[in-house]
Design a protein around this motif. Sequence first.
Motif, mmCIF file in Angstrom:
data_model
loop_
_atom_site.group_PDB
_atom_site.id
_atom_site.type_symbol
_atom_site.label_atom_id
_atom_site.label_comp_id
_atom_site.label_asym_id
_atom_site.label_seq_id
_atom_site.Cartn_x
_atom_site.Cartn_y
_atom_site.Cartn_z
ATOM 1 N N ALA A 26 -3.400 8.483 -7.292
ATOM 2 C CA ALA A 26 -3.412 9.415 -6.164
ATOM 3 C C ALA A 26 -3.357 10.853 -6.647
ATOM 4 O O ALA A 26 -4.053 11.734 -6.124
ATOM 5 N N ALA A 36 1.032 10.787 -0.716
ATOM 6 C CA ALA A 36 0.489 9.431 -0.884
ATOM 7 C C ALA A 36 1.501 8.378 -0.470
ATOM 8 O O ALA A 36 1.158 7.413 0.218
ATOM 9 N N VAL A 318 -7.141 9.386 -0.159
ATOM 10 C CA VAL A 318 -7.207 8.661 -1.430
ATOM 11 C C VAL A 318 -8.275 7.579 -1.316
ATOM 12 O O VAL A 318 -8.265 6.814 -0.346
ATOM 13 N N SER A 322 -8.787 2.959 -5.069
ATOM 14 C CA SER A 322 -7.502 3.113 -5.746
ATOM 15 C C SER A 322 -6.562 1.972 -5.385
ATOM 16 O O SER A 322 -5.830 1.457 -6.233
#
Length: 345
Positions: A26, A36, A318, A322
């Motif tokens: 992040a 995040a 994000v 991820s």
Amino acid sequence: MTVVRHPVVVGGLAAIVAALAGLLLAAGAGTSPAVAVDALVEGMTGTPYAIGSSLNAAAVLALIASGFTVAHRAGLVNVGGEGQLCLGGVTGAAAGLALPESVPAVIGVPVVLIAGFAGGASWASIAGLLKARRGTSEVITTLLLNFIGAGVLALAVHEEMLLRQPVTSAETLPQSAPLPEGARLPLIGSVESPATLMIVLAVAAAAIVALVLRHTPTGLRLTAVGESPAASARLGLGVARLEVGGLAVAGGLAGVAGAGLVATAPYVLAEHFSAGLGFTGLVVGLLARGSLTAVLAIALLFGLLTNGGINLQLAAGVPASSVQVVQSLLVLLIAAAAIFYKEKR
């Protein structure tokens, strides 16, 4: 050391390491760790809606993983959860749409779920029969049946002669009509939460599977077949019957998960309704290593991550990849721990 080696403990430690890696990703995407974390927690448990969505996803994964555990006890690896989930959704939707609009929930819901079980079990039984009669690897057949199952789903929702709702405009999506009110899973908890009866079904299924595998003659027979099919056959056990039955139960529970997804808002069968949960359920089953307690715990963890990851992308910017990296790292860490402990024995 025994406590440290328990799948739940191993999974918790792996989750902490994977979470730290997620924070680094992040930060690399230009999002502060605090933002995040807030977005992830908000998506997992920040609201009653988030909690309900996470629990629903966890229930689907737990059902698939519980079935995987049954087949695995018989020495079989069921990698066909995605296809079985798709077939369960198709048969569950077909049964639900065939019911009258006035059907009571006490009849409609069981009909949809039983149809889903039958669809998934029948699909998995194809691989079971090929294994029993021809010795064909169930890993290959269940894997290939995933693609055919996805094709059956696509055909069902694209053809008006099958399950597609009548086309009323150019914007009409290829999906089924909504299920009747009485064929929809009842909500549990507060009105703000989408949590459904599927959560109760998943916990009950895990408990029943654990009871059968540990405390019944059937569980003992499945274990014997898993340890040595040849020795089991010499002892007079019906190896073929147990193998086909184990895969059928695995497929049936995945089918119930598929039917449950269709019977959850928006109550329609769409082409990509499974969202890859069948494959994730396989991972949950592999990581649990036969422990039904671990099945529930890991399914909950993955359900939270799945729902939290959506909000992480929307609220914090994000990339969704991820979250996939974090989930993959989680799998690798738990698998590595399992290999390490096995070598230490």
